[in-house]
Scaffold this motif. Sequence first.
Motif, PDB file in Angstrom:
ATOM      1  N   SER A 169       0.775  -1.257  -0.094  1.00  0.00           N
ATOM      2  CA  SER A 169       0.019   0.192   0.023  1.00  0.00           C
ATOM      3  C   SER A 169       0.840   1.345   0.155  1.00  0.00           C
ATOM      4  O   SER A 169       0.548   2.113  -0.642  1.00  0.00           O
ATOM      5  N   ARG A 170       1.754   1.418   0.616  1.00  0.00           N
ATOM      6  CA  ARG A 170       2.852   2.260   0.800  1.00  0.00           C
ATOM      7  C   ARG A 170       3.532   2.458  -0.397  1.00  0.00           C
ATOM      8  O   ARG A 170       3.689   3.735  -0.990  1.00  0.00           O
ATOM      9  N   THR A 171       3.988   1.794  -1.077  1.00  0.00           N
ATOM     10  CA  THR A 171       4.439   1.812  -2.535  1.00  0.00           C
ATOM     11  C   THR A 171       3.514   2.384  -3.415  1.00  0.00           C
ATOM     12  O   THR A 171       3.803   3.370  -4.157  1.00  0.00           O
ATOM     13  N   ASN A 172       2.292   1.875  -3.582  1.00  0.00           N
ATOM     14  CA  ASN A 172       1.259   2.420  -4.328  1.00  0.00           C
ATOM     15  C   ASN A 172       0.981   4.032  -3.913  1.00  0.00           C
ATOM     16  O   ASN A 172       0.792   4.753  -4.855  1.00  0.00           O
ATOM     17  N   GLN A 173       1.073   4.040  -2.652  1.00  0.00           N
ATOM     18  CA  GLN A 173       0.704   5.556  -2.403  1.00  0.00           C
ATOM     19  C   GLN A 173       1.826   6.534  -2.743  1.00  0.00           C
ATOM     20  O   GLN A 173       1.450   7.559  -3.180  1.00  0.00           O
ATOM     21  N   LEU A 174       2.947   6.119  -2.448  1.00  0.00           N
ATOM     22  CA  LEU A 174       3.816   6.827  -3.009  1.00  0.00           C
ATOM     23  C   LEU A 174       3.978   7.189  -4.442  1.00  0.00           C
ATOM     24  O   LEU A 174       4.476   8.250  -4.977  1.00  0.00           O
ATOM     25  N   LEU A 175       3.928   6.277  -5.376  1.00  0.00           N
ATOM     26  CA  LEU A 175       3.829   6.348  -6.753  1.00  0.00           C
ATOM     27  C   LEU A 175       2.728   7.126  -7.221  1.00  0.00           C
ATOM     28  O   LEU A 175       2.811   8.089  -8.079  1.00  0.00           O
ATOM     29  N   TYR A 176       1.533   6.916  -6.478  1.00  0.00           N
ATOM     30  CA  TYR A 176       0.550   7.944  -6.996  1.00  0.00           C
ATOM     31  C   TYR A 176       0.801   9.234  -6.460  1.00  0.00           C
ATOM     32  O   TYR A 176       0.304  10.283  -7.328  1.00  0.00           O
ATOM     33  N   GLN A 177       1.227   9.581  -5.151  1.00  0.00           N
ATOM     34  CA  GLN A 177       1.911  11.010  -4.885  1.00  0.00           C
ATOM     35  C   GLN A 177       2.664  11.841  -5.664  1.00  0.00           C
ATOM     36  O   GLN A 177       2.537  13.045  -6.291  1.00  0.00           O
ATOM     37  N   ALA A 178       3.661  10.958  -6.504  1.00  0.00           N
ATOM     38  CA  ALA A 178       4.587  11.447  -7.233  1.00  0.00           C
ATOM     39  C   ALA A 178       3.881  12.003  -8.572  1.00  0.00           C
ATOM     40  O   ALA A 178       4.132  12.805  -9.272  1.00  0.00           O
ATOM     41  N   GLU A 179       2.877  10.994  -9.080  1.00  0.00           N
ATOM     42  CA  GLU A 179       2.159  11.389 -10.211  1.00  0.00           C
ATOM     43  C   GLU A 179       1.229  12.530  -9.927  1.00  0.00           C
ATOM     44  O   GLU A 179       1.147  13.510 -10.870  1.00  0.00           O
ATOM     45  N   LEU A 180       0.624  12.763  -9.129  1.00  0.00           N
ATOM     46  CA  LEU A 180      -0.200  13.590  -8.676  1.00  0.00           C
ATOM     47  C   LEU A 180       0.691  15.180  -8.614  1.00  0.00           C
ATOM     48  O   LEU A 180       0.352  16.305  -9.109  1.00  0.00           O
ATOM     49  N   LEU A 181       2.147  15.054  -7.993  1.00  0.00           N
ATOM     50  CA  LEU A 181       2.922  16.164  -8.328  1.00  0.00           C
ATOM     51  C   LEU A 181       3.266  16.635  -9.441  1.00  0.00           C
ATOM     52  O   LEU A 181       3.388  17.818  -9.908  1.00  0.00           O
ATOM     53  N   MET A 182       3.435  15.500 -10.567  1.00  0.00           N
ATOM     54  CA  MET A 182       3.803  15.888 -11.979  1.00  0.00           C
ATOM     55  C   MET A 182       2.557  16.413 -12.525  1.00  0.00           C
ATOM     56  O   MET A 182       2.632  16.873 -13.815  1.00  0.00           O
ATOM     57  N   SER A 183       1.057  16.384 -12.023  1.00  0.00           N
ATOM     58  CA  SER A 183       0.164  16.898 -12.967  1.00  0.00           C
ATOM     59  C   SER A 183      -0.532  18.238 -12.330  1.00  0.00           C
ATOM     60  O   SER A 183      -1.223  18.837 -12.828  1.00  0.00           O
ATOM     61  N   MET A 184       0.569  18.700 -11.272  1.00  0.00           N
ATOM     62  CA  MET A 184       0.155  20.059 -10.634  1.00  0.00           C
ATOM     63  C   MET A 184       0.428  21.283 -11.707  1.00  0.00           C
ATOM     64  O   MET A 184       1.575  21.070 -12.290  1.00  0.00           O
ATOM     65  N   PRO A 185      -0.592  22.119 -11.921  1.00  0.00           N
ATOM     66  CA  PRO A 185      -0.225  23.251 -12.695  1.00  0.00           C
ATOM     67  C   PRO A 185       1.042  24.209 -12.098  1.00  0.00           C
ATOM     68  O   PRO A 185       0.979  24.377 -10.882  1.00  0.00           O
ATOM     69  N   VAL A 186       1.746  24.988 -12.937  1.00  0.00           N
ATOM     70  CA  VAL A 186       2.872  25.501 -12.461  1.00  0.00           C
ATOM     71  C   VAL A 186       2.578  27.011 -12.479  1.00  0.00           C
ATOM     72  O   VAL A 186       3.272  27.849 -11.993  1.00  0.00           O
ATOM     73  N   GLY A 187       1.481  27.375 -13.494  1.00  0.00           N
ATOM     74  CA  GLY A 187       1.412  28.795 -13.572  1.00  0.00           C
ATOM     75  C   GLY A 187       2.366  29.321 -14.636  1.00  0.00           C
ATOM     76  O   GLY A 187       3.019  28.550 -15.281  1.00  0.00           O
ATOM     77  N   GLU A 188       2.111  30.702 -14.902  1.00  0.00           N
ATOM     78  CA  GLU A 188       3.049  31.058 -15.850  1.00  0.00           C
ATOM     79  C   GLU A 188       3.521  32.558 -15.468  1.00  0.00           C
ATOM     80  O   GLU A 188       3.983  33.413 -16.274  1.00  0.00           O
ATOM     81  N   ASP A 189       3.912  32.693 -14.112  1.00  0.00           N
ATOM     82  CA  ASP A 189       4.652  33.897 -13.409  1.00  0.00           C
ATOM     83  C   ASP A 189       6.066  33.714 -13.331  1.00  0.00           C
ATOM     84  O   ASP A 189       6.703  32.580 -14.043  1.00  0.00           O
ATOM     85  N   GLU A 190       6.926  34.543 -13.077  1.00  0.00           N
ATOM     86  CA  GLU A 190       8.194  34.501 -12.889  1.00  0.00           C
ATOM     87  C   GLU A 190       8.840  33.405 -12.150  1.00  0.00           C
ATOM     88  O   GLU A 190       9.950  32.952 -12.209  1.00  0.00           O
ATOM     89  N   HIS A 191       7.956  32.678 -11.127  1.00  0.00           N
ATOM     90  CA  HIS A 191       8.283  31.639 -10.393  1.00  0.00           C
ATOM     91  C   HIS A 191       8.054  30.194 -10.978  1.00  0.00           C
ATOM     92  O   HIS A 191       8.181  29.196 -10.298  1.00  0.00           O
ATOM     93  N   ALA A 192       7.347  30.259 -11.910  1.00  0.00           N
ATOM     94  CA  ALA A 192       6.890  29.169 -12.860  1.00  0.00           C
ATOM     95  C   ALA A 192       8.046  28.330 -12.822  1.00  0.00           C
ATOM     96  O   ALA A 192       7.870  26.744 -12.706  1.00  0.00           O
ATOM     97  N   PRO A 193       9.351  28.619 -13.548  1.00  0.00           N
ATOM     98  CA  PRO A 193      10.315  27.547 -13.710  1.00  0.00           C
ATOM     99  C   PRO A 193      10.904  27.047 -12.347  1.00  0.00           C
ATOM    100  O   PRO A 193      11.056  25.674 -12.349  1.00  0.00           O
ATOM    101  N   ALA A 194      11.019  27.571 -11.303  1.00  0.00           N
ATOM    102  CA  ALA A 194      11.478  27.300 -10.179  1.00  0.00           C
ATOM    103  C   ALA A 194      10.366  26.487  -9.505  1.00  0.00           C
ATOM    104  O   ALA A 194      10.722  25.240  -8.715  1.00  0.00           O
ATOM    105  N   ARG A 195       9.130  26.477  -9.790  1.00  0.00           N
ATOM    106  CA  ARG A 195       8.078  25.700  -9.240  1.00  0.00           C
ATOM    107  C   ARG A 195       8.061  24.463 -10.132  1.00  0.00           C
ATOM    108  O   ARG A 195       7.924  23.375  -9.344  1.00  0.00           O
ATOM    109  N   GLN A 196       8.323  24.493 -11.369  1.00  0.00           N
ATOM    110  CA  GLN A 196       8.419  23.260 -11.980  1.00  0.00           C
ATOM    111  C   GLN A 196       9.483  22.268 -11.473  1.00  0.00           C
ATOM    112  O   GLN A 196       9.383  21.184 -11.271  1.00  0.00           O
ATOM    113  N   MET A 197      10.804  22.930 -11.260  1.00  0.00           N
ATOM    114  CA  MET A 197      12.015  22.342 -10.836  1.00  0.00           C
ATOM    115  C   MET A 197      11.783  21.774  -9.389  1.00  0.00           C
ATOM    116  O   MET A 197      12.000  20.322  -9.125  1.00  0.00           O
TER     117      MET A 197
END
Length: 153
Positions: free
Chosen positions: A5-33
């Motif tokens: 369950s923990r393995t599944n949870q961590l994989l899911y959370q990593a996917e969630l992070l990669m689907s988060m919008p980063v925006g288009e402001d001056e901080h977007a590149p740092a947020r993406q990183m």
Amino acid sequence: MSPRSRTNQLLYQAELLMSMPVGEDEHAPARQMALEESALALFELALVSLLREVTEHARLESHAWRELLANDGPQLAELQRLRDVMHEPESWLGWLVSKLEQLHSSEGAARRVSANPGMIAVGSQTDPAAQLLACLEAAKLEIAALRETSLEW
């Protein structure tokens, strides 16, 4: 929570992070990183959880991925299978291990993507987020196969 369950949870959370919008402001590149490196860190935790899961029967003292996946690591079929995958040049685990080495270095794993309109894009360059998501998908397929093999034993 079980290691599975923990393995599944961590994989899911990593996917969630990669689907988060980063925006288009001056901080977007740092947020993406930050999102990319956070997802990689979660992917590393998922790898450790997976190793704990597939080696439960061996009662190992350590579940550090560097030790378990080393060529002189414990001789377990599940670990050998993962070592073989890791040594394949285009595998998800080979990619992950190289990214984790970068993540733990002073340089970090995320790279600032600069969009220079005067430069021609090279077709072989893959978006880091897309690459991470593809490796997460490949990892989930491998994990399912490992779990199936473990159930047979």
